[in-house]
Motif scaffolding. Structure first.
Motif, short mmCIF file in Angstrom:
data_model
loop_
_atom_site.label_atom_id
_atom_site.label_comp_id
_atom_site.label_asym_id
_atom_site.label_seq_id
_atom_site.Cartn_x
_atom_site.Cartn_y
_atom_site.Cartn_z
N CYS A 177 0.83 -1.21 0.00
CA CYS A 177 0.00 0.00 0.00
C CYS A 177 0.86 1.26 0.00
CB CYS A 177 -0.93 0.00 1.22
SG CYS A 177 -2.27 -1.21 1.12
N ALA A 178 1.94 1.23 0.78
CA ALA A 178 2.85 2.37 0.81
C ALA A 178 3.48 2.58 -0.57
CB ALA A 178 3.93 2.16 1.86
N ALA A 179 3.84 1.46 -1.23
CA ALA A 179 4.44 1.57 -2.56
C ALA A 179 3.45 2.15 -3.56
CB ALA A 179 4.91 0.19 -3.02
N VAL A 180 2.19 1.73 -3.47
CA VAL A 180 1.16 2.24 -4.38
C VAL A 180 0.96 3.74 -4.17
CG1 VAL A 180 -1.31 2.19 -4.91
CG2 VAL A 180 -0.04 0.05 -4.66
N LEU A 181 0.89 4.16 -2.92
CA LEU A 181 0.68 5.57 -2.62
C LEU A 181 1.87 6.41 -3.07
CD1 LEU A 181 -0.95 5.20 0.91
CD2 LEU A 181 -2.05 6.11 -1.15
N LEU A 182 3.08 5.90 -2.83
CA LEU A 182 4.27 6.64 -3.26
C LEU A 182 4.32 6.76 -4.78
CD1 LEU A 182 6.95 5.17 -0.81
CD2 LEU A 182 6.09 7.52 -0.86
N ALA A 183 3.93 5.66 -5.46
CA ALA A 183 3.93 5.68 -6.92
C ALA A 183 2.93 6.69 -7.47
CB ALA A 183 3.62 4.29 -7.47
N VAL A 191 -8.20 4.01 -3.38
CA VAL A 191 -8.70 3.09 -2.36
C VAL A 191 -9.02 1.73 -2.96
CG1 VAL A 191 -10.66 2.63 -0.82
CG2 VAL A 191 -9.51 4.83 -0.76
N THR A 192 -9.54 1.70 -4.18
CA THR A 192 -9.83 0.43 -4.83
C THR A 192 -8.55 -0.39 -4.99
OG1 THR A 192 -11.66 1.45 -6.04
CG2 THR A 192 -10.83 -0.65 -6.87
N ILE A 193 -7.47 0.29 -5.35
CA ILE A 193 -6.18 -0.39 -5.48
C ILE A 193 -5.72 -0.90 -4.12
CG2 ILE A 193 -3.77 -0.11 -6.16
CD1 ILE A 193 -4.66 2.04 -8.11
N LEU A 194 -5.90 -0.09 -3.08
CA LEU A 194 -5.49 -0.50 -1.74
C LEU A 194 -6.29 -1.73 -1.28
CD1 LEU A 194 -5.16 2.93 0.11
CD2 LEU A 194 -3.40 1.60 -1.06
N GLN A 195 -7.59 -1.75 -1.58
CA GLN A 195 -8.41 -2.90 -1.19
C GLN A 195 -7.92 -4.17 -1.87
OE1 GLN A 195 -12.16 -1.19 -2.35
NE2 GLN A 195 -12.75 -0.68 -0.25
N GLY A 196 -7.66 -4.07 -3.16
CA GLY A 196 -7.14 -5.23 -3.88
C GLY A 196 -5.78 -5.67 -3.36
N THR A 197 -4.96 -4.70 -3.01
CA THR A 197 -3.63 -5.00 -2.48
C THR A 197 -3.71 -5.74 -1.16
OG1 THR A 197 -2.70 -3.04 -3.55
CG2 THR A 197 -1.46 -3.97 -1.73
N SER A 244 -2.39 -9.51 -0.41
CA SER A 244 -1.43 -9.75 0.66
C SER A 244 -1.87 -10.91 1.55
CB SER A 244 -1.25 -8.49 1.51
OG SER A 244 -0.78 -7.42 0.73
N VAL A 245 -3.16 -10.96 1.86
CA VAL A 245 -3.67 -12.05 2.70
C VAL A 245 -3.52 -13.39 2.00
CG1 VAL A 245 -5.78 -13.00 3.73
CG2 VAL A 245 -5.27 -10.58 3.97
#
Length: 364
Positions: free
Chosen positions: A22-28, A314-320, A324-325
């Motif tokens: 999630c941190a990587a997605v936000l930074l990107a 947020v959609t990307i974060l939910q999928g991420t 991860s799980v």
């Protein structure tokens, strides 16, 4: 691997993976992960966001339990979206067409929603049991049919209010009062239905013979059949149960706020339920946390525009998080298999190839 490590390691890894990804997605995307998280958390205390999270989580929990029931039998009910929307539509039509004493009126509406959801899912169940049609294909196609049937029903039995077509208003005797929290909003009364369904799901799985047969059929239909379990009957009953629970998901909004079904009724819960069931590992408590997390991200994301972060992130974060799980549990499962094979090899004096550890699947 010790019991406590087997239980704690997968969620710990999932949290670590999701945090990094999630941190990587936000930074990107050019966003500050810390500021974004702070904005999401802060939004919970503003206005009616907290109540909205609880209300939406109730619907998410119901559709996720519907998906989890199927997953336990290795059945993929993709038709939850159509089942919950059609169930809500039929329930609203029935509720607006009858007049009964308070309590009884609402109960009839709830029963109609569950019955229609079960009946619609039952079509796919019958096709699978008697014609061998994959439930994935049939439920996807039934979604499209459900949307067309909903349009027909709202046009035939509904009324036009402004520019919106909807069913007749359910009389007040059919409403379910909520729990007012002052300026924070009102919690839907039927959110408690999600709690009841969750308790029933837990008891069914772990405290009844039916639950044992369900889990056994999911793990190995052949072994279950050898033990006297009728696999066809289990597939049919599980699909009906999954559809019935899905048919309840739209009722908290219908009976607690809208009192009618319109063509703009909330959509997307069914597809989210599949992801939430995976996120919660099909466990009643895990699914509850997953529903709350999903709802939190949905409702808190409305404020991201204030800090220049697109809400779609947020959609990307939910999928991420779901990814991860899945990855964390798969890694731990493979490690457990490899360790078990090494123990067997030492006990029997034979060597086990490391590659063998990659076989098998997670049936939790």
């Amino acid at each position: 691997m010790s019991t406590w490590r087997a239980r704690l390691l997968p969620p710990a890894l999932a949290i670590a993976f999701s945090a990094v990804l999630c941190a990587a997605v936000l930074l990107a995307s050019g966003a500050d992960p810390v500021a974004t998280l702070a904005q999401l958390v802060t939004q919970v205390g503003r206005g009616s966001t907290a109540v909205d999270i609880v209300n939406t989580a109730g619907a998410y929990y119901l559709v996720a339990v519907a998906a989890a029931i199927g997953f336990r039998m290795n059945l993929l009910n993709i038709g939850i979206e159509g089942q919950y929307r059609l169930g809500a539509c039929a329930a609203a039509i029935a509720g607006g067409a009858i007049s009964l004493p308070p309590g009884v009126h609402a109960l009839v509406v709830v029963v109609v929603g569950a019955a229609v959801g079960a009946a619609w899912c039952g079509i796919a169940a019958l096709l699978k049991v008697y014609r061998g049609v994959s439930e994935v294909i049939s439920t996807i196609m039934l979604n499209t049919l459900a949307f067309g049937l909903i349009a027909y029903l709202t046009q035939t039995f509904g009324v036009l209010r402004g520019n919106t077509q909807g069913t007749r208003i359910i009389p007040e005797s059919g409403w379910v009062p909520g729990i007012p929290l002052g300026g924070a909003g009102t919690v839907f009364g039927l959110v408690l239905l999600a709690v009841v369904v969750g308790i029933g799901y837990a008891v069914l799985l772990d405290r009844t013979r039916y639950g044992f047969e369900l889990r056994a059929s999911g793990l190995s239909p052949t072994a279950a059949a050898a033990g006297g379990v009728n696999h066809r009957r289990m597939v049919l009953s599980v699909m009906l149960l999954s559809g019935a629970v899905a048919g309840l998901a739209g009722l908290p909004e219908i009976l607690g706020r809208d009192h009618t079904f319109t063509i703009t009724f909330s959509a997307g819960y069914g597809y989210a339920g599949l992801a939430i069931a995976l996120l919660g590992r099909n466990h009643p408590v895990g699914v509850a946390f997953g529903a709350l997390l999903w709802s939190f991200l949905d409702k808190s994301s409305l404020t991201l525009d204030d800090i220049g972060v697109p809400r779609e992130i947020v959609t990307i974060l939910q999928g991420t998080i779901v990814l991860s799980v899945v990855v964390a549990y798969a890694l731990v499962r493979r490690r457990e298999l490899a360790a078990e094979q090494r123990r067997v090899g030492r006990a029997t004096g034979t060597a086990v190839a490391p590659a063998a550890a990659s076989t098998g699947g997670d049936r939790s």
